[in-house]
Design an enzyme around this catalytic site. Structure first.
Site, short mmCIF file in Angstrom:
data_model
loop_
_atom_site.label_atom_id
_atom_site.label_comp_id
_atom_site.label_asym_id
_atom_site.label_seq_id
_atom_site.Cartn_x
_atom_site.Cartn_y
_atom_site.Cartn_z
N ARG A 175 -1.67 3.32 6.96
CA ARG A 175 -2.84 3.24 7.86
C ARG A 175 -3.70 4.50 7.83
O ARG A 175 -4.80 4.49 8.38
CB ARG A 175 -2.38 2.94 9.28
CG ARG A 175 -1.84 1.52 9.44
CD ARG A 175 -1.61 1.16 10.90
NE ARG A 175 -1.40 -0.27 11.07
CZ ARG A 175 -0.20 -0.85 11.22
NH1 ARG A 175 0.89 -0.13 11.21
NH2 ARG A 175 -0.11 -2.16 11.38
N GLU B 86 3.97 8.08 -0.99
CA GLU B 86 5.16 8.87 -1.35
C GLU B 86 6.33 8.65 -0.40
O GLU B 86 7.48 8.86 -0.77
CB GLU B 86 4.82 10.37 -1.39
CG GLU B 86 4.07 10.77 -2.64
CD GLU B 86 3.58 12.21 -2.54
OE1 GLU B 86 4.41 13.11 -2.26
OE2 GLU B 86 2.37 12.44 -2.73
N VAL C 170 8.15 11.58 5.20
CA VAL C 170 7.44 12.35 4.18
C VAL C 170 6.04 12.65 4.74
O VAL C 170 5.38 11.77 5.30
CB VAL C 170 7.36 11.58 2.84
CG1 VAL C 170 6.59 12.38 1.81
CG2 VAL C 170 8.76 11.28 2.34
N HIS D 158 7.24 5.67 0.88
CA HIS D 158 7.95 4.51 0.31
C HIS D 158 8.67 4.91 -0.98
O HIS D 158 9.81 4.50 -1.23
CB HIS D 158 6.98 3.38 -0.03
CG HIS D 158 6.20 2.84 1.12
ND1 HIS D 158 4.85 3.01 1.25
CD2 HIS D 158 6.59 2.12 2.20
CE1 HIS D 158 4.43 2.42 2.35
NE2 HIS D 158 5.46 1.87 2.95
N GLN E 69 4.40 -9.91 12.93
CA GLN E 69 4.57 -8.65 13.66
C GLN E 69 3.25 -8.00 14.06
O GLN E 69 3.24 -6.87 14.54
CB GLN E 69 5.45 -7.67 12.86
CG GLN E 69 4.81 -7.10 11.61
CD GLN E 69 5.81 -6.29 10.79
OE1 GLN E 69 6.67 -6.84 10.14
NE2 GLN E 69 5.68 -4.96 10.81
N TYR F 42 0.86 -1.18 0.00
CA TYR F 42 0.00 0.00 0.00
C TYR F 42 0.89 1.24 0.00
O TYR F 42 0.81 2.10 0.87
CB TYR F 42 -1.02 0.00 1.14
CG TYR F 42 -2.34 0.52 0.62
CD1 TYR F 42 -3.10 -0.25 -0.27
CD2 TYR F 42 -2.80 1.79 0.93
CE1 TYR F 42 -4.26 0.24 -0.83
CE2 TYR F 42 -3.97 2.28 0.39
CZ TYR F 42 -4.70 1.51 -0.48
OH TYR F 42 -5.84 2.00 -1.03
N LEU F 43 1.74 1.28 -1.02
CA LEU F 43 2.82 2.26 -1.09
C LEU F 43 2.28 3.69 -1.18
O LEU F 43 1.21 3.93 -1.75
CB LEU F 43 3.70 1.97 -2.30
CG LEU F 43 4.31 0.56 -2.37
CD1 LEU F 43 5.21 0.44 -3.59
CD2 LEU F 43 5.07 0.19 -1.11
O1 PAF Z 1 8.10 -0.90 8.22
C1 PAF Z 1 7.51 -1.85 7.67
O2 PAF Z 1 6.77 -1.68 6.71
C2 PAF Z 1 7.68 -3.25 8.22
O3 PAF Z 1 7.78 -3.25 9.59
C3 PAF Z 1 8.85 -4.00 7.57
C4 PAF Z 1 10.18 -3.32 7.87
C5 PAF Z 1 8.65 -4.11 6.08
C6 PAF Z 1 8.95 -5.42 8.14
O4 PAF Z 1 7.80 -6.14 7.90
#
Ligand code: PAF
Length: 282
Positions: free
Chosen positions: A188, A36, A177, A38, A62, A33-34
């Site tokens: 999110r 700016e 950013v 990323h 996680q 869900y990129l």
């Molecule tokens: O920051 C994130 O998006 C996540 O914690 C990562 C580093 C990709 C690990 O799943």
């Protein structure tokens, strides 16, 4: 997609890797869900290295039991376009069965600095992050990996893990950013209702105000935390998880602001938990 190649399995990547014959590899691990933020990491990698790899993997390890693993936004089509636009060469998108064919018995734990802040309200979260990042590093074998200081505690954990375990990947830190109203970009943010979204910039505003106070000479951690708290409490939908002022990246607690210091917070708006921070050098 012209330039971007989608890679789904570890074996496929290993084949590509052996053909790269020592090219420098820049790696941007993401949960997709990129946005700016990323894209800024991908663009930085594009400038630094020969081959840019982005991974998208919503890592079940996680997420806590009552967290948003199942609802976390996912869209490979959208992400492919954004990753390619920013200059990625490869998109590594393993299924959960590829990453965890059997429940993992081996885990990576970074002690102490994971007990506080986000670690307190998300027990096990940083073990999940450290474990998947180690796996991804062992799969991709990057020269450099790119992380945003937005997740400042995560970055401190990864830097410490790389240092303590002699992992041969350089960690590159990139700035947060923000949207035009100051809200830190996050996948999110799409969860926020219009009303929550309109109140969310208070996080950045309160941190900026606290930074100004430090610049004007305020040194009391207690006073700075109170200032931030007072400001955030003016937003009726905000529910504070923590506000912390600590040394960075050691995350040592101090009564007086000194040296490289992080002002960090986590605040819930409804079910959505947002984090933000500012680093100041005193
Ligand atoms: O920051 C994130 O998006 C996540 O914690 C990562 C580093 C990709 C690990 O799943």
């Amino acid at each position: 997609l012209k330039g971007l190649k989608i890679v789904k399995t570890i074996e496929e990547w290993r084949g590509i890797y052996s053909e790269l014959k020592g090219c420098s590899i820049g790696f941007v691990p993401t949960m997709g869900y990129l946005h700016e933020g990323h894209q800024s990491l991908i663009k930085k990698a594009r400038k630094d290295v020969e081959v840019v790899v982005v991974s998208i993997f919503v890592n079940p390890l996680q997420f806590g039991k009552n967290e948003d693993f199942s609802t976390y936004p996912r869209s490979l089509e959208r992400d492919s376009l954004l990753a390619e636009e920013a200059g990625a060469d490869y998109l590594f998108v393993p299924e959960a069965e590829e990453m965890y064919p059997s429940p993992t018995l081996a885990k990576v734990t970074v002690g102490h600095i994971t007990d506080m802040m986000c670690g307190r309200s998300r027990p096990g979260h940083f073990d999940g992050v450290a474990t998947v990042v180690t796996k991804l590093f062992n799969i991709i074998r990057p020269t450099l990996a790119y992380f945003s200081i937005k997740d400042a505690q995560q970055l401190a954990v990864i830097q410490r893990m790389v240092q303590d375990l002699n992992i041969p990947t350089g960690i590159v830190t990139c700035p947060i950013v923000r949207e035009s109203d100051g809200l830190a970009m996050s996948s999110r943010n799409v969860y926020l209702t219009p009303e929550e979204r309109s109140q969310a910039p208070i996080l950045n505003e309160s941190l900026k105000r606290a930074k100004e106070l430090i610049e004007q000479g305020e040194r009391s951690v207690q006073q700075i935390v109170l200032e931030i708290k007072g400001k955030i409490e003016k937003a009726p939908l905000a529910n504070i998880d923590y506000i912390e002022v600590r040394e960075y990246p050691s995350l040592d607690q101090k009564e007086i602001v000194e040296g490289q210091t992080i002002l960090a917070l986590a605040v819930k708006f409804g079910k959505t938990r947002l984090i933000d921070n500012i680093i100041v050098n005193v």
